[in-house]
Design a protein around this motif. Structure first.
Motif, short mmCIF file in Angstrom:
data_model
loop_
_atom_site.label_atom_id
_atom_site.label_comp_id
_atom_site.label_asym_id
_atom_site.label_seq_id
_atom_site.Cartn_x
_atom_site.Cartn_y
_atom_site.Cartn_z
N GLY A 108 -12.82 -37.78 14.52
CA GLY A 108 -11.42 -37.94 14.14
C GLY A 108 -10.48 -36.89 14.71
O GLY A 108 -9.27 -36.98 14.47
N GLY A 109 -11.01 -35.93 15.44
CA GLY A 109 -10.14 -34.92 16.02
C GLY A 109 -9.31 -35.48 17.16
O GLY A 109 -9.45 -36.64 17.56
N GLY A 110 -8.43 -34.64 17.68
CA GLY A 110 -7.59 -35.05 18.78
C GLY A 110 -6.57 -33.99 19.09
O GLY A 110 -6.60 -32.88 18.53
N THR A 111 -5.66 -34.33 19.98
CA THR A 111 -4.56 -33.43 20.35
C THR A 111 -3.26 -34.00 19.80
O THR A 111 -2.91 -35.16 20.10
N GLY A 143 3.24 -30.35 13.17
CA GLY A 143 3.88 -31.19 12.16
C GLY A 143 3.21 -32.53 11.96
O GLY A 143 3.52 -33.25 11.01
N SER A 144 2.28 -32.86 12.84
CA SER A 144 1.58 -34.15 12.76
C SER A 144 0.45 -34.10 11.73
O SER A 144 0.17 -33.05 11.14
N SER A 145 -0.19 -35.26 11.57
CA SER A 145 -1.31 -35.38 10.64
C SER A 145 -2.53 -35.94 11.36
O SER A 145 -2.40 -36.67 12.36
N LEU A 146 -3.69 -35.59 10.85
CA LEU A 146 -4.95 -36.15 11.31
C LEU A 146 -5.88 -36.30 10.10
O LEU A 146 -5.74 -35.57 9.11
N MET A 194 -5.40 -33.77 7.08
CA MET A 194 -4.67 -32.58 7.50
C MET A 194 -3.22 -32.98 7.79
O MET A 194 -2.98 -33.77 8.71
N ASP A 195 -2.32 -32.45 7.02
CA ASP A 195 -0.88 -32.71 7.20
C ASP A 195 -0.17 -31.44 7.66
O ASP A 195 -0.68 -30.33 7.50
N SER A 196 1.02 -31.62 8.18
CA SER A 196 1.85 -30.48 8.62
C SER A 196 1.04 -29.52 9.49
O SER A 196 1.04 -28.30 9.27
N LEU A 197 0.37 -30.07 10.47
CA LEU A 197 -0.51 -29.25 11.31
C LEU A 197 0.28 -28.22 12.09
O LEU A 197 1.42 -28.45 12.51
N LYS A 198 -0.36 -27.06 12.26
CA LYS A 198 0.23 -25.94 12.98
C LYS A 198 -0.66 -25.59 14.18
O LYS A 198 -1.86 -25.86 14.15
N PRO A 199 -0.10 -24.92 15.18
CA PRO A 199 -0.94 -24.49 16.30
C PRO A 199 -2.12 -23.63 15.85
O PRO A 199 -3.20 -23.69 16.47
N ASP A 200 -1.95 -22.86 14.78
CA ASP A 200 -3.05 -22.03 14.26
C ASP A 200 -4.21 -22.85 13.71
O ASP A 200 -5.28 -22.31 13.44
N ASP A 201 -3.99 -24.15 13.51
CA ASP A 201 -5.07 -25.01 13.02
C ASP A 201 -5.98 -25.46 14.17
O ASP A 201 -7.00 -26.13 13.91
N VAL A 213 -3.59 -28.49 18.31
CA VAL A 213 -2.22 -28.69 17.86
C VAL A 213 -1.29 -27.95 18.81
O VAL A 213 -1.38 -26.72 18.94
N SER A 214 -0.41 -28.68 19.46
CA SER A 214 0.52 -28.07 20.40
C SER A 214 1.83 -27.76 19.70
O SER A 214 2.25 -28.45 18.78
N SER A 215 2.49 -26.72 20.18
CA SER A 215 3.76 -26.30 19.56
C SER A 215 4.93 -27.04 20.17
O SER A 215 4.80 -27.72 21.18
#
Length: 116
Positions: A7-10, A14-17, A81-88, A114-116
């Protein structure tokens, strides 16, 4: 014990996975389960844990943004995972912790970027 995360991805910040983990080789419903992650150059860290009764705990860094859940009938573990950040950004692994909450054997992880 076999654990396969998917289920991972790029995605953009702010996105969700939603990650999924298929478990086999043990009685899933009787075991606590957890999600860990490992970012480049960092140690693997605990993200979230689900007890066999369904009680959830989270790392402070993801509290309020991530939700762990489980489907005992289908032997599946999830991580919303909501509100994803690059640190994730990390490889995410599911795990069946053993005595004293020490991690058990590792299966295949899934990359989240997670890209900024």
């Amino acid at each position: 014990v076999q654990l396969q995360a998917s289920g991972g991805g790029t995605v953009e910040a702010g996105s969700s996975l939603r990650l999924s983990c298929k478990a086999s080789g043990f009685i899933f419903k009787f075991n606590q389960m957890a999600w860990y992650r490992q970012a480049p150059g960092k140690e693997r860290e605990l993200v979230a844990r689900s007890s066999s009764e369904g009680t959830s705990t989270y790392a402070d860094s993801v509290k309020g943004r991530f939700t762990i859940s489980r489907d005992n009938a289908r032997r599946l573990l999830f991580l919303r995972m909501d509100s994803l950040k690059p640190d994730d950004t990390a490889v995410y692994y599911c795990n069946r912790p053993g005595p004293s909450d020490t991690p058990g054997s590792w299966g295949r992880g899934t990359q989240v970027t997670v890209s900024s």
